[in-house]
Design an enzyme around this catalytic site. Structure first.
Site, PDB file in Angstrom:
ATOM      1  N   ASP A  10     -11.261   9.833   6.562  1.00  0.00           N
ATOM      2  CA  ASP A  10     -10.338   8.707   6.371  1.00  0.00           C
ATOM      3  C   ASP A  10      -8.919   9.254   6.212  1.00  0.00           C
ATOM      4  OD1 ASP A  10      -9.551   5.969   5.882  1.00  0.00           O
ATOM      5  OD2 ASP A  10      -9.265   6.548   3.800  1.00  0.00           O
ATOM      6  N   SER A  11      -7.961   8.351   6.305  1.00  0.00           N
ATOM      7  CA  SER A  11      -6.558   8.738   6.115  1.00  0.00           C
ATOM      8  C   SER A  11      -6.272   9.143   4.678  1.00  0.00           C
ATOM      9  CB  SER A  11      -5.659   7.562   6.498  1.00  0.00           C
ATOM     10  OG  SER A  11      -6.022   6.432   5.732  1.00  0.00           O
ATOM     11  N   CYS A  73     -12.062   5.394   8.560  1.00  0.00           N
ATOM     12  CA  CYS A  73     -10.764   4.713   8.613  1.00  0.00           C
ATOM     13  C   CYS A  73     -10.769   3.682   9.749  1.00  0.00           C
ATOM     14  CB  CYS A  73      -9.680   5.766   8.853  1.00  0.00           C
ATOM     15  SG  CYS A  73      -8.035   5.067   8.973  1.00  0.00           S
ATOM     16  N   GLU A 152      -5.062   0.594  -4.260  1.00  0.00           N
ATOM     17  CA  GLU A 152      -4.845   1.955  -4.787  1.00  0.00           C
ATOM     18  C   GLU A 152      -4.251   1.943  -6.188  1.00  0.00           C
ATOM     19  OE1 GLU A 152      -3.373   5.139  -2.502  1.00  0.00           O
ATOM     20  OE2 GLU A 152      -4.760   4.706  -0.866  1.00  0.00           O
ATOM     21  N   CYS A 184     -10.634  -3.007   6.728  1.00  0.00           N
ATOM     22  CA  CYS A 184      -9.828  -1.912   6.178  1.00  0.00           C
ATOM     23  C   CYS A 184     -10.615  -1.295   5.032  1.00  0.00           C
ATOM     24  CB  CYS A 184      -8.484  -2.454   5.683  1.00  0.00           C
ATOM     25  SG  CYS A 184      -7.487  -1.209   4.843  1.00  0.00           S
ATOM     26  N   HIS A 186      -9.802  -0.235   2.235  1.00  0.00           N
ATOM     27  CA  HIS A 186      -9.422  -0.600   0.869  1.00  0.00           C
ATOM     28  C   HIS A 186      -9.863  -2.000   0.440  1.00  0.00           C
ATOM     29  CE1 HIS A 186      -6.877   2.826   1.610  1.00  0.00           C
ATOM     30  NE2 HIS A 186      -6.348   2.775   0.411  1.00  0.00           N
TER      31      HIS A 186
HETATM   32  N1  DGL Z   1      -7.840   3.739   5.834  1.00  0.00           N
HETATM   33  C1  DGL Z   1      -6.944   2.799   6.464  1.00  0.00           C
HETATM   34  C2  DGL Z   1      -7.764   1.778   7.262  1.00  0.00           C
HETATM   35  O1  DGL Z   1      -8.912   1.527   6.994  1.00  0.00           O
HETATM   36  C3  DGL Z   1      -6.052   2.102   5.444  1.00  0.00           C
HETATM   37  C4  DGL Z   1      -5.010   2.999   4.833  1.00  0.00           C
HETATM   38  C5  DGL Z   1      -4.007   3.534   5.835  1.00  0.00           C
HETATM   39  O2  DGL Z   1      -3.157   2.769   6.327  1.00  0.00           O
HETATM   40  O3  DGL Z   1      -4.111   4.721   6.156  1.00  0.00           O
HETATM   41  O4  DGL Z   1      -7.249   1.216   8.184  1.00  0.00           O
END
Ligand code: DGL
Length: 281
Positions: A10-11, A73, A152, A184, A186
């Site tokens: 993930d990012s 991600c 977050e 997403c 989050h």
């Molecule tokens: N992990 C990213 C997603 O699911 C969200 C956070 C980001 O913008 O990197 O799209």
């Protein structure tokens, strides 16, 4: 192969929702997680950059001996899945298709909402995936970028989150959707806030749970399941700020996030170079 770990990427910290879903469903599987905290967020970036970063990290996870890689991600799955899959030597599973399949199974009205980052929504990846599975489905997709920061910061359940949710989600109420995809990493943390605004007639589809099911089917099909009496071992890598990753990660996972190791960007660039030139890591 059976004893090798599953790689999850993930990012940043958000993919821990996917990690959580997979580790709960398959506790004997070992997992290696990579959070690209040094280059987070991906949700506002362009395709070329997301492809490059994703290839680098997939290369790193292959080098860790992962039996397959989950692109947790949503932004990376939406924009880079094909490219990462074509340069990786192990199978790469994205979150978009499992989420879309769960939404198609859930909807009765055939009107489905999708929320995600700007990168995910602008890519139309969910719309394509949903309409591939059910061509007559109506898809209404909107970005909700502030949800990422609220999750977050630990703002789930707070009045600020409720008013942002009302602002973002009010238009969906007039759209007559009966299913909303949380597209997403989050958003599962804000599920209660989102559900409170949407009301009981709208089902929320959590792509983290959907991808855990997809991982299970893949383990089954390939006979890659680890012995059920084994204990999964976990390892976390980040590209920066391991302390913050652990603090925020604890909130996402509800348990300790350890051990965490930093991988420098130079090493990641080398993995990207190897992926580009087709050489094996
Ligand atoms: N992990 C990213 C997603 O699911 C969200 C956070 C980001 O913008 O990197 O799209």
């Amino acid at each position: 192969m059976k004893d090798r770990p599953i790689g999850i990427f993930d990012s940043g910290v958000g993919g821990l929702t996917v990690f959580d879903a997979i580790s709960r469903a398959y506790p004997s599987e070992s997992l290696v997680y990579f959070g690209d905290t040094g280059r987070y967020p991906y949700g506002v970036r362009s395709k070329g950059v997301i492809v490059e970063f994703s290839r680098q990290i997939a290369g790193f996870l292959e080098d860790q001996g992962c039996k397959f890689i989950v692109l947790a991600c949503n932004s990376a799955s939406a924009l880079a899945l094909e490219e990462v899959a074509s340069s990786a030597s192990v199978e790469v599973i994205g979150v978009i298709e499992p989420g879309a399949a769960a939404a198609v199974a859930a909807t009765l009205s055939g009107r489905v909402g999708v929320i995600g980052t700007e990168a995910t929504i602008n890519s139309d990846a969910y719309t394509r995936a949903l309409q591939n599975l059910a061509p007559r489905i109506d898809v209404i997709a909107r970005p909700c970028p502030l949800f990422v920061a609220l999750a977050e910061e630990g703002f789930a359940g707070k009045p600020a989150t409720r008013s942002v949710a009302e602002e973002y989600l009010a238009p969906f109420k007039d759209d007559g959707i009966d299913t909303l995809v949380l597209g997403c990493t989050h958003y599962p943390l804000l599920k209660r806030d989102i559900a409170a605004v949407m009301g009981p007639s709208v089902q929320l589809v959590d792509s983290a749970t959907a991808v855990a099911h997809a991982v299970g089917s893949r383990l089954e099909e390939r006979n890659h399941h680890r012995r059920s009496d084994a204990h999964g071992e976990y390892k976390f890598y980040v590209s920066d700020t391991p302390g913050r990753f652990q603090t925020v990660g604890r909130r996402f996972l509800g348990r300790e996030v350890a051990p965490v190791e930093v991988v420098d960007l130079e090493t990641l660039h080398e993995f990207g170079e190897l992926a580009r030139t087709g050489r094996r890591v």
